[in-house]
Design a protein around this motif. Structure first.
Motif, PDB file in Angstrom:
ATOM      1  N   ARG A 285       1.083  -1.235  -0.447  1.00  0.00           N
ATOM      2  CA  ARG A 285      -0.059   0.293  -0.144  1.00  0.00           C
ATOM      3  C   ARG A 285       1.166   1.647   0.076  1.00  0.00           C
ATOM      4  NH1 ARG A 285      -4.946   0.490   0.952  1.00  0.00           N
ATOM      5  NH2 ARG A 285      -5.530  -2.030   1.229  1.00  0.00           N
ATOM      6  N   PHE A 286       2.092   1.452   0.563  1.00  0.00           N
ATOM      7  CA  PHE A 286       3.059   2.776   0.803  1.00  0.00           C
ATOM      8  C   PHE A 286       3.473   2.182  -0.490  1.00  0.00           C
ATOM      9  CE2 PHE A 286       7.457   3.491   0.748  1.00  0.00           C
ATOM     10  CZ  PHE A 286       7.393   4.784   0.663  1.00  0.00           C
ATOM     11  N   HIS A 287       3.712   1.986  -0.894  1.00  0.00           N
ATOM     12  CA  HIS A 287       4.551   1.637  -2.261  1.00  0.00           C
ATOM     13  C   HIS A 287       3.096   2.517  -3.485  1.00  0.00           C
ATOM     14  CE1 HIS A 287       6.026   0.092  -6.653  1.00  0.00           C
ATOM     15  NE2 HIS A 287       7.114   0.801  -5.620  1.00  0.00           N
ATOM     16  N   MET A 288       1.878   2.079  -3.179  1.00  0.00           N
ATOM     17  CA  MET A 288       0.588   2.044  -4.340  1.00  0.00           C
ATOM     18  C   MET A 288       0.494   3.976  -3.691  1.00  0.00           C
ATOM     19  SD  MET A 288      -2.828   3.367  -4.076  1.00  0.00           S
ATOM     20  CE  MET A 288      -2.735   2.006  -2.839  1.00  0.00           C
ATOM     21  N   ARG A 289       0.607   4.086  -3.207  1.00  0.00           N
ATOM     22  CA  ARG A 289      -0.001   5.617  -2.350  1.00  0.00           C
ATOM     23  C   ARG A 289       1.377   6.515  -3.272  1.00  0.00           C
ATOM     24  NH1 ARG A 289      -2.276   4.644   3.636  1.00  0.00           N
ATOM     25  NH2 ARG A 289      -4.674   4.136   2.953  1.00  0.00           N
ATOM     26  N   THR A 290       2.242   5.740  -2.326  1.00  0.00           N
ATOM     27  CA  THR A 290       3.729   6.868  -3.087  1.00  0.00           C
ATOM     28  C   THR A 290       3.862   7.104  -4.650  1.00  0.00           C
ATOM     29  OG1 THR A 290       4.959   6.633  -1.292  1.00  0.00           O
ATOM     30  CG2 THR A 290       5.885   6.949  -2.430  1.00  0.00           C
ATOM     31  N   LEU A 291       3.946   6.525  -5.263  1.00  0.00           N
ATOM     32  CA  LEU A 291       3.718   6.239  -6.657  1.00  0.00           C
ATOM     33  C   LEU A 291       2.687   7.122  -7.363  1.00  0.00           C
ATOM     34  CD1 LEU A 291       4.456   3.122  -7.964  1.00  0.00           C
ATOM     35  CD2 LEU A 291       5.903   4.928  -8.117  1.00  0.00           C
ATOM     36  N   ARG A 292       1.334   6.685  -6.321  1.00  0.00           N
ATOM     37  CA  ARG A 292      -0.262   7.895  -7.197  1.00  0.00           C
ATOM     38  C   ARG A 292      -0.092   9.142  -6.405  1.00  0.00           C
ATOM     39  NH1 ARG A 292      -4.602   5.489  -4.933  1.00  0.00           N
ATOM     40  NH2 ARG A 292      -3.911   6.430  -2.651  1.00  0.00           N
ATOM     41  N   ARG A 293       0.925   9.661  -5.579  1.00  0.00           N
ATOM     42  CA  ARG A 293       1.262  10.723  -4.950  1.00  0.00           C
ATOM     43  C   ARG A 293       2.029  11.375  -5.783  1.00  0.00           C
ATOM     44  NH1 ARG A 293       2.418  11.470   0.985  1.00  0.00           N
ATOM     45  NH2 ARG A 293       0.003  11.788   0.879  1.00  0.00           N
ATOM     46  N   LEU A 294       3.470  11.252  -6.131  1.00  0.00           N
ATOM     47  CA  LEU A 294       4.433  11.818  -6.789  1.00  0.00           C
ATOM     48  C   LEU A 294       3.575  11.366  -8.614  1.00  0.00           C
ATOM     49  CD1 LEU A 294       7.335   9.558  -5.712  1.00  0.00           C
ATOM     50  CD2 LEU A 294       7.107  11.913  -5.056  1.00  0.00           C
ATOM     51  N   GLU A 295       3.253  10.532  -9.083  1.00  0.00           N
ATOM     52  CA  GLU A 295       3.085  10.601 -10.818  1.00  0.00           C
ATOM     53  C   GLU A 295       2.225  12.247 -10.696  1.00  0.00           C
ATOM     54  OE1 GLU A 295       0.863   7.796 -13.107  1.00  0.00           O
ATOM     55  OE2 GLU A 295       0.447   7.608 -11.312  1.00  0.00           O
ATOM     56  N   ARG A 296       0.992  11.945  -9.746  1.00  0.00           N
ATOM     57  CA  ARG A 296      -0.065  13.243  -9.703  1.00  0.00           C
ATOM     58  C   ARG A 296       0.678  14.391  -9.471  1.00  0.00           C
ATOM     59  NH1 ARG A 296      -4.505  11.638  -6.322  1.00  0.00           N
ATOM     60  NH2 ARG A 296      -6.186   9.397  -7.725  1.00  0.00           N
ATOM     61  N   ALA A 297       1.768  15.209  -8.766  1.00  0.00           N
ATOM     62  CA  ALA A 297       2.937  16.216  -8.479  1.00  0.00           C
ATOM     63  C   ALA A 297       3.748  16.418 -10.072  1.00  0.00           C
ATOM     64  CB  ALA A 297       2.998  15.841  -7.254  1.00  0.00           C
ATOM     65  N   LEU A 298       4.043  15.199 -10.523  1.00  0.00           N
ATOM     66  CA  LEU A 298       5.310  15.519 -11.189  1.00  0.00           C
ATOM     67  C   LEU A 298       4.078  15.685 -12.545  1.00  0.00           C
ATOM     68  CD1 LEU A 298       7.227  12.677 -10.598  1.00  0.00           C
ATOM     69  CD2 LEU A 298       8.274  15.010 -10.477  1.00  0.00           C
ATOM     70  N   GLU A 299       3.014  15.188 -13.138  1.00  0.00           N
ATOM     71  CA  GLU A 299       2.438  15.267 -14.370  1.00  0.00           C
ATOM     72  C   GLU A 299       1.677  16.875 -14.660  1.00  0.00           C
ATOM     73  OE1 GLU A 299      -0.794  12.470 -14.539  1.00  0.00           O
ATOM     74  OE2 GLU A 299       0.527  11.493 -15.329  1.00  0.00           O
ATOM     75  N   ALA A 300       1.365  17.339 -13.289  1.00  0.00           N
ATOM     76  CA  ALA A 300       0.622  18.878 -13.445  1.00  0.00           C
ATOM     77  C   ALA A 300       2.785  20.052 -13.476  1.00  0.00           C
ATOM     78  CB  ALA A 300       0.769  19.335 -11.436  1.00  0.00           C
ATOM     79  N   ALA A 301       3.686  19.266 -13.124  1.00  0.00           N
ATOM     80  CA  ALA A 301       4.664  20.213 -12.592  1.00  0.00           C
ATOM     81  C   ALA A 301       5.870  19.700 -13.967  1.00  0.00           C
ATOM     82  CB  ALA A 301       6.168  19.604 -11.866  1.00  0.00           C
ATOM     83  N   VAL A 302       6.067  18.544 -14.876  1.00  0.00           N
ATOM     84  CA  VAL A 302       7.221  18.377 -15.724  1.00  0.00           C
ATOM     85  C   VAL A 302       6.548  19.708 -17.225  1.00  0.00           C
ATOM     86  CG1 VAL A 302       6.870  16.149 -15.668  1.00  0.00           C
ATOM     87  CG2 VAL A 302       5.746  16.851 -17.209  1.00  0.00           C
ATOM     88  N   PRO A 303       7.279  20.168 -17.511  1.00  0.00           N
ATOM     89  CA  PRO A 303       7.633  21.356 -18.100  1.00  0.00           C
ATOM     90  C   PRO A 303       6.779  20.945 -19.771  1.00  0.00           C
ATOM     91  CG  PRO A 303       9.357  20.902 -17.826  1.00  0.00           C
ATOM     92  CD  PRO A 303       8.682  20.247 -17.395  1.00  0.00           C
ATOM     93  N   GLU A 304       5.884  21.651 -20.631  1.00  0.00           N
ATOM     94  CA  GLU A 304       5.212  20.584 -21.892  1.00  0.00           C
ATOM     95  C   GLU A 304       7.290  20.215 -22.983  1.00  0.00           C
ATOM     96  OE1 GLU A 304       3.744  23.132 -26.217  1.00  0.00           O
ATOM     97  OE2 GLU A 304       3.483  24.107 -23.769  1.00  0.00           O
ATOM     98  N   GLY A 305       7.222  19.836 -23.545  1.00  0.00           N
ATOM     99  CA  GLY A 305       7.140  18.308 -24.136  1.00  0.00           C
ATOM    100  C   GLY A 305       7.959  16.978 -23.378  1.00  0.00           C
TER     101      GLY A 305
END
Length: 188
Positions: A47-67
């Motif tokens: 569960r730690f692995h799944m929750r951590t991945l979800r949190r990081l993925e969402r935050a990174l999707e909002a932060a990655v530059p165009e391209g």
């Protein structure tokens, strides 16, 4: 059960498997990786692995530059005998070859992230970072869990002179960075 009833890929070729073999071998378990020509099978995740991945993925999707794009659990072809599967990777969208693409090439990866599990400690702490660095992946994050189940993110940047990673920070409550791109993630 007789030996004939097992899949042929359980008996590896003498020279080991290649990166291309991952796409040709039938009925491989999900998330099979290739390290040094050997197939690596991943244990069920926590569960730690799944929750951590979800949190990081969402935050990174909002932060990655165009391209750039965040890819989850997709292999990266480092060389002929190595095709690991980082938990998350930030990849150049120009490397997108279409909907049937099964891997990214190392040159398209800006950041590889591994969330350490009990069964993957040696691979995620030693083997994969060394291989990612040798392949020229500029940034690497290793995520560990503390005693309360909160993520601790260790961030690394590639030293191009040594082709090895140097630690740039250990982040307990907040992951705030300018490199490889601005990101601010609440880890609590």
């Amino acid at each position: 059960m007789t030996i004939e009833s097992y899949p042929d890929w359980l008996r590896p070729p003498a020279e080991g498997y290649t990166a291309e073999d991952l796409d040709r071998l039938p009925d491989l378990p999900p998330h099979t990786e290739l390290l040094d020509g050997s197939l690596i099978f991943v244990s069920p995740q926590t569960r730690f692995h799944m929750r951590t991945l979800r949190r990081l993925e969402r935050a990174l999707e909002a932060a990655v530059p165009e391209g750039w794009e965040v890819c989850r659990e997709m292999t990266v072809r480092l060389d002929r005998r190595n095709r690991p599967e980082p938990d998350l990777a930030v990849v150049d969208e120009r490397g997108d070859t279409g909907p049937r693409q099964t891997f990214s090439v190392a040159g398209d990866v800006l950041l590889a992230i591994e969330v350490v599990s009990e069964e993957s400690q040696e691979r995620d702490r030693q083997v994969k970072p060394r291989k990612y660095a040798a392949a020229g992946i500029r940034h690497f994050w290793r995520v560990e869990g503390d005693d309360e189940g909160r993520p601790i993110v260790h961030t690394y940047e590639l030293d191009p002179a040594t082709m090895s990673y140097g630690l740039t920070g250990i982040h307990h409550k907040q992951l705030k960075l300018d490199r490889p791109f601005p990101v601010d993630i609440d880890l609590t």
